[in-house]
Design a protein around this motif. Structure first.
Motif, mmCIF file in Angstrom:
data_model
loop_
_atom_site.group_PDB
_atom_site.id
_atom_site.type_symbol
_atom_site.label_atom_id
_atom_site.label_comp_id
_atom_site.label_asym_id
_atom_site.label_seq_id
_atom_site.Cartn_x
_atom_site.Cartn_y
_atom_site.Cartn_z
ATOM 1 N N ALA A 85 -18.587 -20.761 47.323
ATOM 2 C CA ALA A 85 -18.706 -19.618 46.411
ATOM 3 C C ALA A 85 -17.416 -18.809 46.343
ATOM 4 C CB ALA A 85 -19.858 -18.716 46.844
ATOM 5 N N ALA A 86 -16.648 -18.787 47.446
ATOM 6 C CA ALA A 86 -15.399 -18.035 47.459
ATOM 7 C C ALA A 86 -14.377 -18.612 46.481
ATOM 8 C CB ALA A 86 -14.818 -18.026 48.873
ATOM 9 N N LEU B 102 -15.205 -17.101 36.684
ATOM 10 C CA LEU B 102 -14.793 -15.914 35.938
ATOM 11 C C LEU B 102 -13.506 -16.179 35.157
ATOM 12 C CD1 LEU B 102 -15.539 -13.102 38.549
ATOM 13 C CD2 LEU B 102 -16.884 -13.723 36.533
ATOM 14 N N ALA B 103 -12.553 -16.855 35.802
ATOM 15 C CA ALA B 103 -11.304 -17.193 35.121
ATOM 16 C C ALA B 103 -11.561 -18.158 33.964
ATOM 17 C CB ALA B 103 -10.310 -17.795 36.107
ATOM 18 N N SER B 104 -12.491 -19.106 34.167
ATOM 19 C CA SER B 104 -12.825 -20.054 33.095
ATOM 20 C C SER B 104 -13.409 -19.329 31.893
ATOM 21 C CB SER B 104 -13.816 -21.096 33.610
ATOM 22 O OG SER B 104 -13.270 -21.855 34.656
ATOM 23 N N LEU B 105 -14.302 -18.390 32.145
ATOM 24 C CA LEU B 105 -14.912 -17.640 31.040
ATOM 25 C C LEU B 105 -13.857 -16.835 30.287
ATOM 26 C CD1 LEU B 105 -18.204 -16.403 32.761
ATOM 27 C CD2 LEU B 105 -17.955 -18.237 31.071
ATOM 28 N N GLY B 106 -12.971 -16.176 31.045
ATOM 29 C CA GLY B 106 -11.906 -15.405 30.407
ATOM 30 C C GLY B 106 -10.979 -16.289 29.584
ATOM 31 N N ALA B 107 -10.643 -17.463 30.135
ATOM 32 C CA ALA B 107 -9.766 -18.389 29.417
ATOM 33 C C ALA B 107 -10.444 -18.949 28.174
ATOM 34 C CB ALA B 107 -9.340 -19.516 30.354
ATOM 35 N N LEU C 76 -1.291 -24.501 23.240
ATOM 36 C CA LEU C 76 -1.200 -25.220 24.507
ATOM 37 C C LEU C 76 -1.687 -24.344 25.653
ATOM 38 C CD1 LEU C 76 2.290 -26.948 24.082
ATOM 39 C CD2 LEU C 76 0.048 -28.041 23.973
ATOM 40 N N PHE C 77 -1.348 -23.062 25.590
ATOM 41 C CA PHE C 77 -1.739 -22.133 26.645
ATOM 42 C C PHE C 77 -3.250 -22.047 26.793
ATOM 43 C CE2 PHE C 77 -2.943 -17.868 28.018
ATOM 44 C CZ PHE C 77 -2.192 -17.707 29.169
ATOM 45 N N VAL C 78 -3.971 -21.948 25.673
ATOM 46 C CA VAL C 78 -5.418 -21.735 25.745
ATOM 47 C C VAL C 78 -6.182 -23.006 26.111
ATOM 48 C CG1 VAL C 78 -5.393 -19.769 24.179
ATOM 49 C CG2 VAL C 78 -5.680 -22.069 23.248
ATOM 50 N N LEU C 79 -5.502 -24.148 26.176
ATOM 51 C CA LEU C 79 -6.163 -25.350 26.701
ATOM 52 C C LEU C 79 -6.501 -25.193 28.177
ATOM 53 C CD1 LEU C 79 -4.140 -28.239 24.999
ATOM 54 C CD2 LEU C 79 -6.453 -27.454 24.456
ATOM 55 N N TRP C 80 -5.894 -24.191 28.809
ATOM 56 C CA TRP C 80 -6.215 -23.858 30.196
ATOM 57 C C TRP C 80 -7.712 -23.647 30.377
ATOM 58 C CZ3 TRP C 80 -5.974 -18.238 32.169
ATOM 59 C CH2 TRP C 80 -6.249 -18.196 33.531
ATOM 60 N N GLY C 81 -8.373 -23.041 29.384
ATOM 61 C CA GLY C 81 -9.804 -22.738 29.510
ATOM 62 C C GLY C 81 -10.670 -23.963 29.696
ATOM 63 N N LEU D 57 -12.426 -28.561 35.816
ATOM 64 C CA LEU D 57 -12.055 -28.607 37.232
ATOM 65 C C LEU D 57 -13.068 -27.851 38.094
ATOM 66 C CD1 LEU D 57 -8.172 -28.079 37.225
ATOM 67 C CD2 LEU D 57 -9.425 -30.165 37.777
ATOM 68 N N THR D 58 -13.532 -26.719 37.590
ATOM 69 C CA THR D 58 -14.521 -25.931 38.330
ATOM 70 C C THR D 58 -15.818 -26.717 38.495
ATOM 71 O OG1 THR D 58 -13.567 -23.886 37.432
ATOM 72 C CG2 THR D 58 -15.778 -23.751 38.379
ATOM 73 N N TRP D 59 -16.260 -27.381 37.439
ATOM 74 C CA TRP D 59 -17.459 -28.201 37.522
ATOM 75 C C TRP D 59 -17.264 -29.344 38.502
ATOM 76 C CZ3 TRP D 59 -22.410 -28.202 36.860
ATOM 77 C CH2 TRP D 59 -23.110 -29.403 36.773
#
Length: 200
Positions: free
Chosen positions: A129-130, A137-142, A179-184, A190-192
């Motif tokens: 969880a850590a 949260l970062a994925s949602l923001g991205a 290209l930047f927003v492909l981070w999302g 990766l998180t999954w």
């Protein structure tokens, strides 16, 4: 008989020596990342791709530090003074790349166990969880940035598109920020994969 045994032993030795090298691709990937369970090769490649995809917009953004508008007709949200704009823009670009590099925690052993060199807590396991909570949260923001890019670039849903002096500047901005927003999507995948590897 002794010759036969000798020949038999010599024929078995190369096979015995070859066995440690006959490892699958998944096992090799796992050993490189020092993870408890194998990391998928696509996840390894995605983690390497994220900093590279974010780099163009970080470089593109640097011109604004010196008040060069990169073809924009509108004033950007940058301070007027160089003493403020330079550290602000450079700091923003550095933080963006550090955030991109932090994605390696999802495919490396230091995202599962605290490195030994860390004082006091080195060697302790990291609760999933850590890592998962900030990653989600970062994925949602991205992903929000991705939606904003699509709406703003194509002028959809009433979101105004940026105004540039010509189409070439607009294309450059669209490609670098695209290209930047492909981070999302990559971070979400990766998180999954991290969740599957550690929690199931």
């Amino acid at each position: 008989m002794s010759d036969t045994k000798a020949h038999g032993n010599t024929s078995q030795e190369p096979q015995a020596r070859a066995e440690p090298n006959s490892r699958t691709g998944a096992e090799v990937t796992a050993s490189l990342g020092n993870t408890a369970r194998p990391v998928a090769r696509w996840a390894e490649r995605a983690a390497h791709a994220i900093p590279l995809l974010m780099l163009p917009v970080c470089l593109w953004r640097l011109a604004f530090a010196f008040h060069f508008p990169m073809g924009l007709r509108d004033d950007g949200p940058f301070p007027d003074s160089l003493w403020l704009s330079v550290p602000y823009v450079f700091g923003l670009s550095i933080l963006s790349e550090l955030a991109a590099l932090s994605c390696f925690a999802l495919v490396r052993g230091w995202g599962e166990v605290v490195p030994d060199r860390v004082p006091l807590i080195g060697g302790r396991p990291i609760h999933p969880a850590a890592v998962l909570v900030p990653a989600v949260l970062a994925s949602l923001g991205a992903l929000v940035l991705l939606v904003d890019w699509v709406l703003g670039t194509f002028g959809l849903a009433g979101v105004p598109a940026p105004h540039f002096v010509n189409g070439w500047w607009a294309l450059l901005a669209a490609v670098t920020s695209g290209l930047f927003v492909l981070w999302g999507p990559l971070l979400t995948a990766l998180t999954w994969q991290y969740y599957i590897r550690r929690c199931r």
